[in-house]
Design a protein around this motif. Structure first.
Motif, PDB file in Angstrom:
ATOM      1  N   MET A   1      -7.174   5.283   7.105  1.00 53.99           N
ATOM      2  CA  MET A   1      -6.279   4.269   7.237  1.00 53.99           C
ATOM      3  C   MET A   1      -6.664   3.197   8.078  1.00 53.99           C
ATOM      4  SD  MET A   1      -2.770   3.601   6.183  1.00 53.99           S
ATOM      5  CE  MET A   1      -1.324   3.470   6.568  1.00 53.99           C
ATOM      6  N   THR A  13     -15.664  -0.133  -0.880  1.00 56.25           N
ATOM      7  CA  THR A  13     -14.343  -0.169  -1.620  1.00 56.25           C
ATOM      8  C   THR A  13     -13.117   0.221  -0.535  1.00 56.25           C
ATOM      9  OG1 THR A  13     -15.922   1.262  -2.723  1.00 56.25           O
ATOM     10  CG2 THR A  13     -13.843   1.116  -3.700  1.00 56.25           C
ATOM     11  N   SER A  14     -13.234   1.114   0.261  1.00 53.47           N
ATOM     12  CA  SER A  14     -12.412   1.603   1.254  1.00 53.47           C
ATOM     13  C   SER A  14     -11.695   0.224   1.849  1.00 53.47           C
ATOM     14  CB  SER A  14     -12.760   2.543   2.295  1.00 53.47           C
ATOM     15  OG  SER A  14     -12.835   3.636   1.481  1.00 53.47           O
ATOM     16  N   PHE A  17     -10.068  -2.233  -0.077  1.00 47.21           N
ATOM     17  CA  PHE A  17      -8.499  -1.640  -0.720  1.00 47.21           C
ATOM     18  C   PHE A  17      -7.769  -1.621   0.440  1.00 47.21           C
ATOM     19  CE2 PHE A  17      -5.879   2.178  -0.595  1.00 47.21           C
ATOM     20  CZ  PHE A  17      -5.641   2.034  -1.943  1.00 47.21           C
ATOM     21  N   LEU A  18      -8.137  -1.112   1.744  1.00 51.72           N
ATOM     22  CA  LEU A  18      -7.313  -1.163   2.912  1.00 51.72           C
ATOM     23  C   LEU A  18      -6.819  -2.840   3.304  1.00 51.72           C
ATOM     24  CD1 LEU A  18      -8.603   1.753   4.799  1.00 51.72           C
ATOM     25  CD2 LEU A  18      -6.552   1.559   3.602  1.00 51.72           C
ATOM     26  N   VAL A  20      -6.685  -5.305   1.458  1.00 49.62           N
ATOM     27  CA  VAL A  20      -5.677  -5.802   0.585  1.00 49.62           C
ATOM     28  C   VAL A  20      -4.191  -5.352   0.742  1.00 49.62           C
ATOM     29  CG1 VAL A  20      -4.705  -5.842  -1.530  1.00 49.62           C
ATOM     30  CG2 VAL A  20      -7.327  -6.517  -1.568  1.00 49.62           C
ATOM     31  N   PHE A  21      -4.194  -3.876   1.115  1.00 45.82           N
ATOM     32  CA  PHE A  21      -3.069  -3.267   1.442  1.00 45.82           C
ATOM     33  C   PHE A  21      -2.307  -3.696   2.769  1.00 45.82           C
ATOM     34  CE2 PHE A  21      -0.976   0.200   4.236  1.00 45.82           C
ATOM     35  CZ  PHE A  21       0.072   0.462   3.506  1.00 45.82           C
TER      36      PHE A  21
ATOM     37  N   PHE D 123      -1.808   8.243   2.976  1.00 42.35           N
ATOM     38  CA  PHE D 123      -1.879   6.991   3.501  1.00 42.35           C
ATOM     39  C   PHE D 123      -2.923   7.120   4.767  1.00 42.35           C
ATOM     40  CE2 PHE D 123       2.029   6.675   1.214  1.00 42.35           C
ATOM     41  CZ  PHE D 123       2.051   5.209   0.893  1.00 42.35           C
ATOM     42  N   TRP D 124      -2.874   8.331   5.265  1.00 42.28           N
ATOM     43  CA  TRP D 124      -3.622   8.471   6.549  1.00 42.28           C
ATOM     44  C   TRP D 124      -5.181   8.705   6.045  1.00 42.28           C
ATOM     45  CZ3 TRP D 124      -1.706   6.777  10.515  1.00 42.28           C
ATOM     46  CH2 TRP D 124      -2.527   7.206  11.985  1.00 42.28           C
ATOM     47  N   PRO D 126      -6.873   7.905   2.948  1.00 39.99           N
ATOM     48  CA  PRO D 126      -6.760   7.226   1.693  1.00 39.99           C
ATOM     49  C   PRO D 126      -8.417   7.563   1.165  1.00 39.99           C
ATOM     50  CG  PRO D 126      -6.563   5.578   3.128  1.00 39.99           C
ATOM     51  CD  PRO D 126      -6.657   6.663   4.046  1.00 39.99           C
ATOM     52  N   ALA D 128     -10.270   5.601  -1.364  1.00 40.58           N
ATOM     53  CA  ALA D 128     -10.149   4.084  -2.158  1.00 40.58           C
ATOM     54  C   ALA D 128     -10.611   4.624  -3.766  1.00 40.58           C
ATOM     55  CB  ALA D 128     -10.793   3.489  -1.506  1.00 40.58           C
ATOM     56  N   HIS D 129     -11.425   5.428  -3.852  1.00 44.91           N
ATOM     57  CA  HIS D 129     -11.892   5.603  -5.340  1.00 44.91           C
ATOM     58  C   HIS D 129     -11.088   6.259  -6.301  1.00 44.91           C
ATOM     59  CE1 HIS D 129     -15.917   4.792  -3.636  1.00 44.91           C
ATOM     60  NE2 HIS D 129     -15.661   5.438  -2.594  1.00 44.91           N
ATOM     61  N   PHE D 137      -0.198   3.733  -3.107  1.00 45.04           N
ATOM     62  CA  PHE D 137       0.004   2.740  -2.187  1.00 45.04           C
ATOM     63  C   PHE D 137       0.881   1.477  -2.783  1.00 45.04           C
ATOM     64  CE2 PHE D 137      -2.754   2.593   1.960  1.00 45.04           C
ATOM     65  CZ  PHE D 137      -3.199   3.800   1.660  1.00 45.04           C
TER      66      PHE D 137
END
Lengths: 278, 194, 257, 412
Positions: A1, A13-14, A17-18, A20-21, D123-124, D126, D128-129, D137
Motif C-alpha cells: 500500500m 500496475t500496482s 491501481f494504488l 486510482v485508489f 489493503f496493506w 495488495p 494489483a494483478h 478495494f
C-alpha cells in the motif's frame, strides 16, 4: 500500500491501481471535509432560518409548490423554484404584466368565495396567514379562514413576546391543536410589537420591514380566491371532505371545521402539508 | 486558558502516559534471567574473549548456542572473583551440575527460519549488526515477552513508536528485508519462512 | 507439447506412473514431514489435507495391458502464469526465483480460497478445522516446518524445510547461497519403488535432467500453459493422452514429451 | 406514539403492527446470526464447502446481491449525471437498497474467508494483478460512498432535521451528492466488472475462462452490462413489493415504466453480447484448451437447458417484454418482466460460480455436487432479515419516495 511497507511493488500496475485508489479516497475525504467546513461556516453565519425554509420548501409535496401564475392560468403546471420568493423571481414581472393586461384586477366585491371570507384589505400568505395594515402604520397578522377550519375548535397559540424578530417564511409561532402542533411561518420580515389572541381578531401586531404593497409574494384578494380554490382541491386529494369539492362549484359553504367531518383522517399530517410545516 | 481546554490537555497527557508508560509495562511480561552475567567482563581486555568462544554453532549449524554449563565450567569450576552472581553460579549450578536456564532474547517466531551459518560464515556479518552492544553489556536485563504474541521485545524493538535508529534496535521482518535489499540477497518469502 | 521453459537450476519432480503401486507411502511421509495434523473425525476425502494425493485412474476399455494407473498428485509448481500467484489478493503466494518452488505463505493467507478455485490441479488444501495432535504427538512435530492454523490454505512446497536444512549444511561446507543444493523430499524418499525422482536438471540428480526430455515424459493439462514442474512418466499411451486431454491422436505417431 | 418521527404527510401503519413485523424479522435475524456465529467460532467446517467446492452459496449470493445493488449506482448515474430528474422518485430507495446489498455482501464475505481478522492484509499488501484485490478495494470504497449517500436521507428524518447542525450538514452534503454519484459509478463499473473477471481470468477453469481485452476477460464487461441492465429492474421490483406490503402508491407508474424501458434496452444489449461471447467461447476459447464445450453440459443437473434459460428465457424474453410498450404499461407484466430479468442475472451468477466449480478440470476427476448446510442458509437468511429491517426502519422514518405524499390521501 505504501512504499515503506514490505513488498511494496514498484511496478506500473500496482502504481496505477494504488494511484486510482488514493485519488478516490482523497476525493471522498476532501468532500466530507469540505461539507463539514461549510456546515460549520453556515452554523456560524446563522443562516439556519433561511436554510431551514429552503429545506422545508424542497420537502413540500409537489402539489403545494405550484406557481401563483399556474393558479391564475398564465403558466399552467408551473412549479415554484424560488422558495415562494416572488420578490426575487425572474419570471414574476413578465407574468405579472401579462396578468394585468389580460385580466384586470377583479373588483367584483364578494364577501366570500367558496365560503371563505376574503377581505379586500388583507394580504394573504401561502402559509395561511394574512396581513393587514393598520392606520398607525403597523400591521396585524392573523390566520385565514382556511387555517381556522383545518385547526378545529379551540387551538392554543404559543406567540412570540414583543420585541422578537420575525423572518419571512420562517416559523413565527406555534399552534397546538389536539395531538398535533404546527409551526406557522411568518408572512413577512418584521418586529413583534404585541401579541393578541383569537378574540381580538388577530394574533400578532408587528412593524414590518417592507411596506406591504411592495411585498410581492403576498396574495391580494383576487388571487387569494383562486389560491383558496387550489388549496381546497389539494386538501380534497388528501382527504375527502363531505360538503367540499364537487359541491363547492354550487357555491356551497364548507363546513366550519374540516376535522369534525373526517375525524379518522391523519390530521397531523394534513396540517403540516397544508400549512407548510413538513 | 479555559477549563475545557485545560481538561482536554490533562486528558491528552493522561492518555499519552497510559499509552507510552503504563501500557507497555502491561503488555510485556518481565522474566528475569536466572543469573547475572557481565558480557563486558568477559569480552573486556582483562579476559579478552570473543563471541564465538562461548556462542558456538549448534549441531544443525543454524543457530548459535546459548552457552551451556560446560562452557562456564571451563573457567568457573571454582569461585574466581568476588561477585555474588559468581558465587551463585558455583554453588547453585556448577556444584549440582545443573544447566542454567538462560532466557533467550532473540528467538524468532515459529514460522521464521534463520540460519546463523549463512549470515555469519557465508555473508560474514558481524554479530553487532543485529545484536548491537549486547556483547559489551555489564548486566543482563529482564527478558520481556509480549503477552499477546509471545514474542520477545528484542524482536519487536524497545522503542515504543516502533522506530529504528540503529541496525540492532529491532529484529522485525522489515529489518531483515532491508538488510537483504542492501546486500542484494533474495527477499523471497521462502528464504526466511517455513 | 512445448519444450520446457524451466531454468535448469530449478527443481523438478519426475513421477513414474508405471512404477507407482498406489501404496500411499508418499502421502504418509508427506503428512509427517510437513506437520499435517491427523484428520478431524468429520473430515472427508474432500475436506482433508493431503499435500500429496495418490489418485487411481482407470483406463476404461482401452487398457493397453494396464487397466489402471496411480497418479501421485502434489502441487505441480507451475512455472508459467502460475494461476494461484496472480489471483491471491495479498501476495500470500510466491514463486521463488531461485528454486522455482511455489510457496504458500500461510501466515499471510486470508483464507479466501480464490487460489483453490484457480488451481486446475486441485492441489491446494484449506484448513477446515483447527489442527490438533493427540496428546504427546506434538512432540513429534518437525521443527523445520511451521504448523498452519485453521482457516488458511496450504499445499506442497517440495519439502522446503528439507531444502532449508540442505542449504544450511551446504553453507557449513562454504557453498555460496546461489548454488542449487541437493536434497530429497519426503515423498521421494519414502517411495518403495523409487517412482518419485527429484532434483535439478542442471545437476541431473537421479537422472531427472534426462527423464524430463524422455519420450515417455508428460505433464498434466499442458494446454493450460502453466508449465508444471512436476513431470510424469509412462510408457502407456492412454495414460499420456488422458493426462494431456488429447483424445484424438493418430495411431503410430508418438507424442513427444 | 412514534408519529413525531414520521415525515409529515406520510401515512404509516400503527406502531403495534410495525413492532410485530420488526419482531418477526428480529427473530429471523437472531437465528441467522446464530448460524453465522457458528461459522466464525467453529470455523468453516460448519459449511458444506470443501477443498474442491471452495465457494458455495455465499459467493453466489454475494455476486447476485451486488448485481442487484447496482440500482443505487445506476439510478445515481441517470439522475445526477444524465440529469433524468424523474428518477428523484426512486433514488432514495435505490440508495438504501444499495447500502443493504453491499453491506450484506461484505458481512457475508467476512464470514466466508477463513481468517476475517486478516482482511486488512489485502489493503496493506495488495496484489494489483488480482481481480479480488480490485473487488475488495472497490467494494469497501463504494460501501463508504453508499454510507455517505445514505446520510442525507437519514438526516432528513423529521426529528433529526430539527437540530440545526444536522440540518446544515445534510444540506451541504446533499449539494455534493452528484460528485459522490460519479465516484459511485466509477467504482461500480470496476468492481462489477472485476466480479466477472474473478472467474473469467481462471484459465484453470476452462468453463469460466474467457478471452478479453488487455487484462480484462469478456466476463468483466458482461458483468458490468448485466449489472447495469438490472440496475433499473431491481428498484422496480422492490418498489412494487414495498408498495404491495405498505398498500401505498409510492411512485408514478410512468417512472417505473421508464425504468423498465431502460432496463429493456440494456438487457437486450447484454443478451446480444452474451450470445456472441458464448459462441466465441464454444468455438474458440474452450477448444484451444482442449476442452470440448459440449462436455460441460453432459452432466446430469447442468444440461444445455441452463444455457438456454440464462440467455433466452431470462434474457431475451424479459428484454423484449420490457421494450414492448403495451406490456410495460401493464403493471403485472412489467413486474413479471423485471422479475425474469433479475432471475436471469441470478442464473448467470449461479452458472459462473456453482457450475464452474462443479465441473471437473482434470481428466480423471468426477463431477461434484454441493448442497449448502443449514448454517450457510442461516447466514444468508440473516442478510435478508437485516435488509428487511434496515429497509423497514428507513421506510417508516425517512422519506424514501418523495412522490408518495402526492399520490396518497391521508385518510385512514
Amino acid at each position: 500500500m505504501f512504499p515503506f511497507v514490505y513488498d511494496f511493488r514498484w511496478e506500473a500496475t500496482s502504481l496505477i491501481f494504488l494511484g486510482v485508489f488514493f485519488a478516490v479516497i482523497t476525493t471522498l475525504m476532501m468532500m466530507v471535509a469540505t461539507v463539514t467546513v461549510r456546515s460549520v461556516k453556515d452554523l456560524r453565519t446563522r443562516k439556519i432560518g433561511t436554510l431551514r425554509w429552503h429545506e422545508t420548501f424542497e420537502d413540500l409535496p409537489a402539489g403545494a409548490r405550484s406557481c401563483r401564475f399556474a393558479m391564475s392560468g398564465f403558466a399552467p403546471g408551473r412549479s415554484c423554484d424560488n422558495f415562494f420568493e416572488c420578490g426575487t423571481c425572474a419570471v414574476y414581472p413578465r407574468f405579472r404584466s401579462l396578468e394585468e393586461r389580460h385580466r384586470p384586477e377583479d373588483h367584483e366585491s364578494r364577501s366570500g368565495h367558496g365560503g371563505f371570507g376574503i377581505d379586500e384589505k388583507r394580504y394573504y400568505h401561502r402559509g395561511h396567514t394574512w396581513l393587514q395594515e393598520e392606520e398607525d402604520g403597523t400591521c396585524v397578522i392573523g390566520l385565514d379562514d382556511f387555517a381556522a377550519r383545518l385547526l378545529g375548535p379551540n387551538p392554543t397559540y404559543q406567540l412570540p413576546p414583543a420585541g422578537s424578530t420575525l423572518k419571512q417564511h420562517q416559523p413565527a409561532f406555534t399552534i397546538q391543536t389536539g395531538e398535533s402542533s404546527v409551526r406557522v411561518v411568518s408572512p413577512i420580515d418584521g418586529e413583534v410589537l404585541e401579541a393578541g389572541d383569537s378574540t381580538r381578531g388577530w394574533l400578532l401586531r408587528i412593524r414590518p420591514s417592507t411596506q406591504l404593497p411592495h411585498a410581492r409574494h403576498l396574495f391580494r384578494a383576487g388571487e387569494a380566491r383562486r389560491w383558496f380554490q387550489a388549496e381546497l382541491e389539494r386538501l380534497n386529494r388528501l382527504v375527502e371532505i363531505p360538503g367540499v369539492g364537487a359541491t363547492l362549484a354550487d357555491g356551497g359553504t364548507p363546513v366550519d371545521s374540516f376535522r369534525e367531518t373526517r375525524p379518522d383522517a391523519n390530521w397531523d399530517g394534513i396540517l403540516g402539508v397544508m400549512m407548510l410545516d413538513v | 486558558m479555559n477549563s475545557g481546554r485545560l481538561s482536554f490537555l490533562a486528558g491528552l497527557v493522561g492518555m499519552l502516559l497510559i499509552g507510552w508508560v503504563f501500557f507497555p509495562s502491561l503488555l510485556y511480561q518481565k522474566e528475569p534471567q536466572p543469573l547475572q552475567f557481565s558480557h563486558a567482563v568477559h569480552t573486556g581486555e582483562a579476559v579478552g574473549m570473543t563471541c564465538d568462544n562461548c556462542h558456538t554453532f549448534t549441531a544443525d549449524v543454524r543457530s548459535m548456542a546459548i552457552p551451556r554449563l560446560s562452557n562456564c565450567k571451563e573457567c568457573h569450576s571454582e569461585v574466581l572473583g568476588e561477585s555474588e552472581a559468581e558465587k551463585r553460579l558455583v554453588d547453585e549450578f556448577v556444584a549440582h551440575d545443573r544447566e542454567i536456564p538462560w532466557r533467550t532474547y532473540s528467538r524468532q517466531p515459529d514460522n521464521v527460519y534463520f540460519s546463523h551459518i549463512q549470515h555469519v560464515q557465508i555473508a560474514e556479518i558481524e554479530c553487532e549488526r543485529c545484536h548491537g552492544s549486547h556483547g559489551k553489556s555489564e548486566t543482563l536485563t529482564d527478558r520481556q515477552i509480549n503477552r499477546i504474541s509471545g514474542y520477545s521485545r528484542n524482536i519487536e524493538g524497545q522503542i515504543i513508536p516502533g522506530l529504528r535508529f540503529k541496525a540492532w534496535d529491532r529484529m522485525k521482518m522489515d529489518d531483515c528485508s532491508d538488510c537483504h535489499d542492501e546486500r542484494g540477497a533474495s527477499n523471497s518469502c521462502l528464504k526466511c519462512h517455513k | 507439447m512445448k519444450s520446457i521453459e524451466i531454468s535448469p537450476s530449478q527443481y523438478v519432480m519426475v513421477i513414474d506412473a508405471d512404477r507407482c503401486t498406489g501404496c500411499g507411502a508418499c502421502m504418509v511421509a508427506c503428512a509427517i514431514e510437513n506437520n499435517v495434523a491427523p484428520a478431524h473425525p468429520d473430515a472427508t476425502d474432500r475436506t482433508g489435507v493431503t499435500w500429496m494425493k495418490v489418485v487411481k485412474v482407470s483406463s476404461g476399455n482401452n487398457g493397453d495391458g494396464k487397466p489402471a494407473c496411480y497418479l501421485p498428485l502434489p502441487c505441480q509448481q507451475c512455472a508459467a502464469e502460475t494461476p494461484c500467484v496472480t489471483v491471491c489478493p495479498q501476495n500470500a503466494v510466491e514463486v521463488d526465483q531461485q528454486t522455482g518452488i511455489v510457496f504458500q505463505m500461510s501466515q499471510r493467507c486470508l483464507g479466501c480460497r480464490y487460489c483453490m478455485a484457480a488451481c486446475p490441479y486441485h492441489a491446494r488444501y484449506f484448513n477446515w478445522w483447527d489442527p490438533e495432535w493427540p496428546e504427546g504427538m506434538e512432540q513429534t512435530l518437525n521443527p523445520d516446518v511451521a504448523p498452519r492454523m485453521r482457516g488458511v490454505v496450504e499445499k506442497c512446497n517440495f519439502c522446503h524445510g528439507r531444502y532449508q536444512a540442505a542449504r544450511a549444511s551446504a553453507a557449513e561446507h562454504g557453498q555460496a547461497s546461489s548454488d542449487p543444493v541437493t536434497y530429497e523430499p519426503a515423498c521421494a524418499q519414502a517411495c518403495p519403488t523409487r517412482a518419485i525422482k527429484f532434483g535439478t536438471p542442471a545437476n541431473n540428480e537421479q537422472g531427472v535432467g534426462d527423464l524430463v526430455h524422455s519420450s515417455s515424459a508428460f505433464r498434466l493439462l499442458p494446454r493450460l500453459g502453466t508449465e508444471p514442474r512436476v513431470y510424469y512418466l509412462s510408457k502407456h499411451k492412454w495414460i499420456r493422452q488422458m493426462a494431456q486431454m488429447e483424445k484424438e491422436t493418430s495411431t503410430g505417431e508418438e507424442v513427444h514429451g | 406514539m412514534d408519529s413525531k418521527f414520521i415525515t409529515r404527510g406520510l401515512e404509516r401503519t400503527s406502531l403495534r403492527n410495525f413492532s410485530v413485523w420488526v419482531l418477526f424479522w428480529v427473530v429471523v435475524l437472531g437465528f441467522g446470526l446464530y448460524g453465522a456465529y457458528l461459522c466464525l467460532a467453529e470455523g468453516l467446517n460448519q459449511t458444506n464447502m470443501d477443498n474442491r467446492f471452495v465457494f458455495g452459496l455465499w459467493i453466489f449470493l454475494d455476486l447476485a446481491i451486488i448485481a442487484f445493488g447496482a440500482g443505487a449506482f445506476f439510478t445515481g448515474l441517470l439522475l445526477y449525471i444524465l440529469k433524468r430528474s424523474e428518477f428523484t422518485a426512486v433514488i432514495n430507495s435505490a440508495v438504501v437498497i444499495g447500502l443493504i446489498c453491499y453491506s450484506g455482501a461484505v458481512a457475508v464475505l467476512a464470514i466466508d474467508v477463513g481468517q476475517p481478522l486478516r482482511a486488512w492484509f489485502t489493503f496493506w499488501h495488495p496484489n494489483a494483478h488480482s481481480m479480488l484485490t480490485e473487488v475488495t478495494f472497490c467494494i469497501s470504497c463504494y460501501l463508504v460512498v453508499l454510507a455517505v449517500e445514505y446520510m442525507p436521507i437519514l438526516l432528513k428524518n423529521r426529528k433529526l432535521k430539527e437540530r440545526p447542525s444536522l440540518l446544515v450538514f445534510q444540506h451541504n452534503l446533499h449539494k455534493v451528492i452528484p460528485v459522490l454519484a460519479a465516484i459511485g459509478v466509477f467504482l461500480s463499473f470496476f468492481h462489477q466488472g472485476s466480479l466477472g473477471g474473478l472467474y473469467g481470468v481462471l484459465k484453470g477453469r476452462p468453463f469460466a475462462f474467457r478471452e478479453g481485452f488487455g487484462i480484462w476477460p469478456s466476463t468483466f464487461f458482461l458483468f458490468v452490462l448485466s449489472a447495469a441492465a438490472i440496475g433499473p429492474s431491481f428498484p422496480l421490483l422492490t418498489t412494487s413489493l414495498v408498495s404491495k406490503i405498505s398498500r401505498k402508491k409510492l411512485v408514478k407508474p410512468e417512472v417505473l415504466q421508464s425504468l423498465g424501458r431502460i432496463s429493456g434496452w440494456l438487457l437486450l444489449a447484454y443478451v446480444l453480447f452474451k450470445s456472441v461471447d458464448t459462441l466465441v467461447w464454444i468455438n474458440r476459447t474452450s477448444p484451444s484448451l482442449l476442452f470440448s464445450p459440449y462436455e460441460y453440459y453432459n452432466q446430469e443437473s447442468f444440461g444445455t437447458w441452463i444455457l438456454f434459460a440464462e440467455i433466452v428465457v431470462f434474457g431475451l424474453v424479459p428484454a423484449l417484454m420490457l421494450l414492448t410498450r403495451k406490456i410495460r404499461e401493464h403493471r403485472g407484466w412489467l413486474i413479471t418482466a423485471g422479475l425474469l430479468a433479475c432471475a436471469g442475472i441470478a442464473v448467470n451468477r449461479f452458472v459462473m460460480t456453482i457450475q464452474t466449480l462443479a465441473l471437473p478440470t482434470l481428466p480423471f476427476d468426477p463431477f461434484l455436487s454441493y448442497i449448502p448446510s443449514w448454517q450457510e442458509i442461516a447466514t444468508f437468511i440473516a442478510v435478508i432479515a437485516y435488509g428487511v429491517l434496515l429497509y423497514s426502519f428507513s421506510f417508516r422514518y425517512l422519506t424514501l419516495f418523495p412522490q408518495e405524499r402526492d399520490l396518497n390521501s391521508l385518510t385512514r
